[in-house]
Design an enzyme around this catalytic site. Structure first.
Site, PDB file in Angstrom:
ATOM      1  N   GLU A  36      98.669 103.360  44.951  1.00 14.19           N
ATOM      2  CA  GLU A  36      99.696 101.763  44.626  1.00 14.19           C
ATOM      3  C   GLU A  36      98.540 101.429  45.265  1.00 14.19           C
ATOM      4  OE1 GLU A  36     103.427 102.705  46.389  1.00 14.19           O
ATOM      5  OE2 GLU A  36     102.296 104.634  47.386  1.00 14.19           O
ATOM      6  N   TYR A  37      97.571 101.347  46.001  1.00 14.56           N
ATOM      7  CA  TYR A  37      96.434 100.464  46.509  1.00 14.56           C
ATOM      8  C   TYR A  37      95.982  99.922  44.889  1.00 14.56           C
ATOM      9  CZ  TYR A  37      91.996  98.798  48.629  1.00 14.56           C
ATOM     10  OH  TYR A  37      91.085  98.448  49.341  1.00 14.56           O
ATOM     11  N   SER A  83      79.643 100.369  46.631  1.00 15.80           N
ATOM     12  CA  SER A  83      81.281 100.851  46.596  1.00 15.80           C
ATOM     13  C   SER A  83      81.228 101.612  45.044  1.00 15.80           C
ATOM     14  CB  SER A  83      82.520 100.078  46.530  1.00 15.80           C
ATOM     15  OG  SER A  83      83.699 100.285  46.509  1.00 15.80           O
ATOM     16  N   LEU A  84      82.040 101.630  44.465  1.00 15.02           N
ATOM     17  CA  LEU A  84      82.250 101.957  42.861  1.00 15.02           C
ATOM     18  C   LEU A  84      83.610 101.482  41.834  1.00 15.02           C
ATOM     19  CD1 LEU A  84      81.942 105.736  42.340  1.00 15.02           C
ATOM     20  CD2 LEU A  84      80.570 104.152  41.800  1.00 15.02           C
ATOM     21  N   GLU A 114      79.730 113.557  37.142  1.00 15.23           N
ATOM     22  CA  GLU A 114      80.053 114.651  38.453  1.00 15.23           C
ATOM     23  C   GLU A 114      81.467 114.405  38.821  1.00 15.23           C
ATOM     24  OE1 GLU A 114      76.760 113.372  40.536  1.00 15.23           O
ATOM     25  OE2 GLU A 114      78.495 112.096  41.918  1.00 15.23           O
ATOM     26  N   LYS A 116      83.820 112.971  41.321  1.00 16.17           N
ATOM     27  CA  LYS A 116      84.299 112.308  42.419  1.00 16.17           C
ATOM     28  C   LYS A 116      85.245 112.792  44.047  1.00 16.17           C
ATOM     29  CE  LYS A 116      85.626 107.419  43.430  1.00 16.17           C
ATOM     30  NZ  LYS A 116      86.456 107.201  44.892  1.00 16.17           N
ATOM     31  N   GLU A 174      80.072 113.481  50.720  1.00 18.65           N
ATOM     32  CA  GLU A 174      81.346 112.764  51.575  1.00 18.65           C
ATOM     33  C   GLU A 174      81.277 114.283  53.133  1.00 18.65           C
ATOM     34  OE1 GLU A 174      83.453 110.285  49.845  1.00 18.65           O
ATOM     35  OE2 GLU A 174      81.742 109.736  49.222  1.00 18.65           O
ATOM     36  N   LYS A 314      89.152 107.474  37.665  1.00 19.96           N
ATOM     37  CA  LYS A 314      90.293 107.726  38.090  1.00 19.96           C
ATOM     38  C   LYS A 314      91.142 109.044  37.397  1.00 19.96           C
ATOM     39  CE  LYS A 314      90.377 105.681  42.496  1.00 19.96           C
ATOM     40  NZ  LYS A 314      90.640 105.676  43.224  1.00 19.96           N
ATOM     41  N   CYS A 411     121.644 111.417  69.702  1.00 20.45           N
ATOM     42  CA  CYS A 411     122.640 110.984  70.869  1.00 20.45           C
ATOM     43  C   CYS A 411     123.328 109.942  71.014  1.00 20.45           C
ATOM     44  CB  CYS A 411     121.097 110.318  72.195  1.00 20.45           C
ATOM     45  SG  CYS A 411     120.200 108.768  72.143  1.00 20.45           S
TER      46      CYS A 411
END
Ligand code: IVH
Length: 669
Positions: A36-37, A83-84, A114, A116, A174, A314, A411
């Protein structure tokens, strides 16, 4: 759209992305899933590509997030942590490859493919083979020094074996927490009525920034190393050499990397990884494709944010469609009402999903989720499902927006929303749902640690009206307990004894156990150390509370508000009448000493004392050691390579001591 409207849309997206960056990087409490981001960012990037004249310099698409916190030393990376660029499309991956082919004018480029890793980025520095420092990414240029926390990781050697290594090397990796450990910690938190972590990554991000390494050690952090930062002198020709060498150094590298020649081999390796990844100990949300040759990497260079020689592909998050069969509210310990969707059970990434959180009223309205809707659900970090969107084409004409109830489902009290808060709350302190949560919290291991008083027992006690307020626990008899399900004589006796024993617990546990909003274990310890008496805390003004190191405005206000309520004062009184200790006998003695009342902050490396020795010395002399420099700090004890804390001390005019000065101070007093 007019250009004014476009500008407005872009500004809105930027504000939204910044808010999510803060939730993700600083607070470790994201509200939305990574895909979503990524969609939000992609939407903004597309607009920016079409309207470059409307793009400000500080747009979030050109910057990495920032995780830095006040309480840590900051440290400048020798080489920035970038960043990537990432993509979800095979076509874009091929385009990345073609760009490099054009740049180098040759087809036979070798890449490393490799996993992520979905963890928390860290940079480890080794000097002459010795592990000296671990730093978070921070803003990419400088990050927080988390060395003490990283040293709790098992299997990370502090010294590289053999004699062949560079003078200085920064190794990127990481930090993560395995699924089993994640589940163990959440189970424990659930028993204790604490908020659950949404996924292992959030838990990891929260853990690396804990101030107490002992607490960090209780959660099994792990690490995997994948990249090379600064390295002096030059030591590797290729990234694959680096991966190979990690193994020789007994450092934990990625589970699998593959050298691939040409884009077809790259793509095959990516697809293969997608199959294999569920067998890894860490969550993987993609593959990283990097040029193998380090000199070519240098030549390709990078943009402001990401290298041109690497890209992340991704994997699409596994999604499924299902129907919302109902929406209900969960009541938390402080009365927060969380809407949850009850789903028609559906298989998703290996488990059956039947619930998804809808976070809060704003979120449910934003997505307009209704009962009967068909929705797309997705797993964030492969663990907790979230509702991504409603499939509008499948919505029935008869459906109506879900009205957020005006009354508590337990309640019936009218709900409230406090100014400045997202949460809607039930204000009734006697609400059975809140009572259950409060009792569980009070009895939990992090508070009064009452063995045998778990969730099931608490629920029964409340249901049968045996306990309504915390002090009632101390009136329970063996005979009463024997009426509970599965409670024989022995169990009843043990529980009565455990409750009795809790009367003598340390003060901070009692403070924590009261469940005052915003007051966790750390603030409770700070309060106990500073006042050593619950009555003094109850009678303290907001200003007096603020004077305590570690207590900020929100916490001070919350404590004052809590004790301004008659019923809370009565509760403390009732506890005291039953024999619960509201002072610490031991702490009172310890506090007398030559440094009593003095607050210290340590920074850098001292010539002969370790950090632990320095803290012990200060505490033995009655002083206190805290994490961050403020006007309330009396002394900063600074050694070599002191960082931002020293700068801050200078700015605030706080007295600065070196080890010699410290010894003199001790000797003099
Ligand atoms: S290489 C110059 N390789 O993902 C940047 N990063 O979204 C090189 N990450 O900042 C990064 N697994 O923290 C690389 N195998 C991997 C990775 C990886 C996870 C993280 C890293 C990076 C972020 C970008």
């Amino acid at each position: 759209m007019s250009s004014r409207e476009i500008e407005k849309t872009m500004e809105k997206l930027r504000a939204e992305i910044r808010r999510h960056d803060d939730l993700y990087f600083r607070k470790a409490e994201p509200e939305i899933t990574d895909p979503e981001y990524d969609r939000l960012k992609r939407e903004l990037a597309d607009l920016e590509a079409r309207y470059p004249e409307l793009v400000p310099d500080d747009t979030p698409t050109r910057r990495v997030g920032d995780d830095r916190l006040e309480a840590f030393e900051t440290y400048r990376h020798r080489q920035p942590m970038q960043s990537l660029d990432n993509t979800y499309s095979e076509e874009e991956l091929r385009e990345f490859y073609r760009r490099l082919v054009r740049l180098f004018g040759r087809e036979d480029l070798a890449f490393v493919v490799e996993p992520k890793i979905d963890g928390v980025a860290v940079s480890l520095t080794f000097e002459r083979g010795r592990f000296v420092r671990a730093v978070t990414r921070g803003n990419g240029i400088e990050g927080d020094d988390i060395t003490r926390n990283v040293k709790t990781i098992h299997g990370l050697p502090h010294r590289l074996p053999g004699g062949r290594f560079p003078e200085i090397i920064e190794i990127r990796g990481e930090i993560f927490i395995g699924n089993d450990e994640f589940e163990r910690i959440n189970r424990e938190r659930e028993e204790q009525g604490l908020a659950l972590y949404a996924n292992p990554r959030n838990l990891t991000a929260g853990t690396v920034k804990l101030l107490d390494p002992k607490e960090v050690g209780r959660r099994r952090l792990r690490i995997v190393l994948h990249g090379l930062g600064y390295c002096e002198p030059r030591f590797f020709e290729r990234l694959s050499d680096f991966h190979e060498t990690l193994a020789g150094w007994k450092l934990p590298g990625v589970d699998r990397y593959k050298v691939a020649n040409g884009i077809d081999e790259v793509w095959a390796a990516v697809e293969e990884l997608d199959q294999l990844r569920h067998g890894f100990a860490y969550a993987t949300d993609g593959a990283v494709v990097k040029l193998d040759s380090l000199s070519r990497q240098e030549e390709a260079g990078s943009t402001a944010k990401a290298p041109r020689w690497a890209i992340a592909y991704k994997f699409s998050a596994e999604q499924a469609e299902t129907v919302v069969e109902g929406i209900f509210l969960q009541v938390g310990r402080t009365g927060t009402l969380t809407p949850v969707a009850a789903l028609r059970p559906v298989k998703l990434a290996g488990t059956t999903v039947s619930r998804a959180t809808l976070h809060n009223r704003d979120e449910i309205q934003r997505k307009d989720v209704r009962v009967g809707d068909t929705v797309v659900v997705e797993k964030a970090g492969d663990i907790i499902p979230a509702v991504v969107e409603v499939v509008l084409e499948k919505r029935s004409d008869k459906s109506r927006p879900w009205p957020f109830p005006g009354h508590c489902p337990e309640c019936e009290s009218e709900v409230i929303r406090l100014p400045g808060e997202v949460a809607i709350r039930c204000p009734n302190l006697s609400c059975p749902a809140q009572v259950r949560r409060r009792l569980r919290h009070y009895a939990s291991r992090q508070c009064m640690d009452i063995e045998g008083l778990g969730e099931a027992v608490v629920d029964q006690l409340v249901e049968r009206g045996l306990v309504e307020r915390i002090p009632d626990l101390y009136d329970l008899t063996r005979e009463q307990l024997m009426t509970l399900d599965k409670f024989a004589e022995k169990a009843s006796e043990n529980l009565v004894r455990a409750i009795e024993e809790s009367k003598g617990r340390e003060l901070w546990r009692l403070i924590h156990g009261l469940g005052i909003q915003h007051i966790g274990a750390t603030a409770s310890r700070d309060l106990a150390a500073s006042f050593n008496d619950l009555d003094r805390i109850a009678n303290a003004s907001e200003e007096e509370l603020l004077a305590v190191e570690g207590i900020g405005e929100i916490t001070a206000r919350s404590i004052a508000a809590y004790f301004s309520e008659k019923q809370n004062r009565e509760l403390v009184e009732a506890l005291r009448e039953r024999g619960v200790h509201t002072r610490d006998a031991v702490a009172a003695e310890k506090r007398d000493g030559p440094l009593s009342g003095k607050t210290f902050v340590l920074t850098g490396t001292l010539p002969s004392l370790t950090r632990q020795e320095a803290s012990d010395t200060i505490e033995a002399a009655g002083g206190r050691v805290t994490g961050s420099v403020s006007k309330k700090t009396d002394y900063v004890l600074a050694g070599e390579e002191a960082g931002s804390k020293l700068d801050k001390a200078r700015k605030l005019g706080v007295a600065i001591l070196d080890e010699k000065g410290f010894r003199e101070l001790l000797g003099r007093t």
